[in-house]
Scaffold this active site. Sequence first.
Site, PDB file in Angstrom:
ATOM      1  N   GLY A  45       0.998  -1.097   0.038  1.00 12.51           N
ATOM      2  CA  GLY A  45      -0.037  -0.056   0.082  1.00 12.51           C
ATOM      3  C   GLY A  45       0.929   1.283   0.034  1.00 12.51           C
ATOM      4  CD  GLN A  50       3.018   5.681   2.868  1.00 10.35           C
ATOM      5  OE1 GLN A  50       2.122   5.213   2.119  1.00 10.35           O
ATOM      6  NE2 GLN A  50       4.161   5.085   3.613  1.00 10.35           N
ATOM      7  CB  CYS A 107       4.671   2.239   7.558  1.00 14.50           C
ATOM      8  SG  CYS A 107       4.230   3.611   6.864  1.00 14.50           S
ATOM      9  CG  LEU A 108       6.383   1.059   1.555  1.00 11.81           C
ATOM     10  CD1 LEU A 108       5.862   1.267   0.040  1.00 11.81           C
ATOM     11  CD2 LEU A 108       7.446   0.268   1.602  1.00 11.81           C
ATOM     12  CG  HIS A 149      -1.068   0.982   6.897  1.00 11.94           C
ATOM     13  ND1 HIS A 149      -0.254   0.596   8.095  1.00 11.94           N
ATOM     14  CD2 HIS A 149      -0.354   1.962   6.379  1.00 11.94           C
ATOM     15  CE1 HIS A 149       0.980   1.269   7.845  1.00 11.94           C
ATOM     16  NE2 HIS A 149       1.055   2.052   6.807  1.00 11.94           N
ATOM     17  CD  GLU A 150      -1.344   2.524   2.538  1.00 17.20           C
ATOM     18  OE1 GLU A 150      -1.063   3.547   2.474  1.00 17.20           O
ATOM     19  OE2 GLU A 150      -0.586   1.608   2.916  1.00 17.20           O
ATOM     20  CG  HIS A 153      -0.255   6.726   5.406  1.00 17.72           C
ATOM     21  ND1 HIS A 153       0.679   7.108   6.114  1.00 17.72           N
ATOM     22  CD2 HIS A 153       0.035   5.547   5.215  1.00 17.72           C
ATOM     23  CE1 HIS A 153       1.749   6.183   6.251  1.00 17.72           C
ATOM     24  NE2 HIS A 153       1.171   5.344   5.835  1.00 17.72           N
TER      25      HIS A 153
HETATM   26 ZN    ZN Z   1       2.289   3.286   5.989  1.00 18.59          ZN
END
Ligand code: ZN
Length: 183
Positions: A45, A50, A107-108, A149-150, A153
Site C-alpha cells: 500500500g 508518503q 510502513c514504507l 492503514h492507507e 495516512h
Molecule cells: Zn504506511
Amino acid sequence: MIRPIVFYPAPVLRKVGARIEEVSPEIRELAADMVETMYDASGVGLAAPQVGESLQLAIVDVSHDEECISYLRVNGEEKTLAEICPLTFINPELELRGEKDTDVEGCLSFPDLRGDITRPFEVKATVYTLDGEKLVIETDGLFARAIQHEIDHLYGKLFIDRMTSAKKLAIRRQLKEMAQQYG
Ligand code: ZN
C-alpha cells in the site's frame, strides 16, 4: 516514474490530505507513479502523503496472496483480489466491522520498523476510482488491514500511533534516530 518516499518525521505525513474534486492529468500521473513506487519498494500500500502530496489518494495491492482474505465484495458482487488490485482510490469513507485482530505491520515511511497493530478485522469502504466510479468494498483480513492503514495516512495518522504503550516505549530510540536522520 518512481517518486522518492518520504520518511517519518516529514510534516506532510501528519497533514490531513485534501479531497480530490477533479481528477486532473497530474493526479492520474501521480497515481500511476505511486503504483510504480509501491511495487519498486515491495509494499502492499502507498498513500499520496508518503510521496509528499497531501491528497486523499491511495493505492493498495494485496493480490500476491488470494488467501489473505476470506471474502471480497465490490458493489455487492463477489470479486477476487486479482480483479480489483492494484486498487487506486480517492476520497474514501470507512466503516469498521467485526472483531479486533492483531497482526504485524510495516510502513514504507518507516523502513526499519515493524510492530503488532490491533485493528477491526473487517471493513466496508466507500471509495472512488480515478474515473469517478463509486466502489463499495466489503472485505476482511490483510486487504481490510491495508485499506485501514492507507486511509489512516490520508488523515495524518501513522501506525506508530496505534502501537501499544509498551511498544511505543520500546521504539522510542528508533524514532529519535529517524528524527535525526530524516528530520
Ligand atoms: Zn504506511
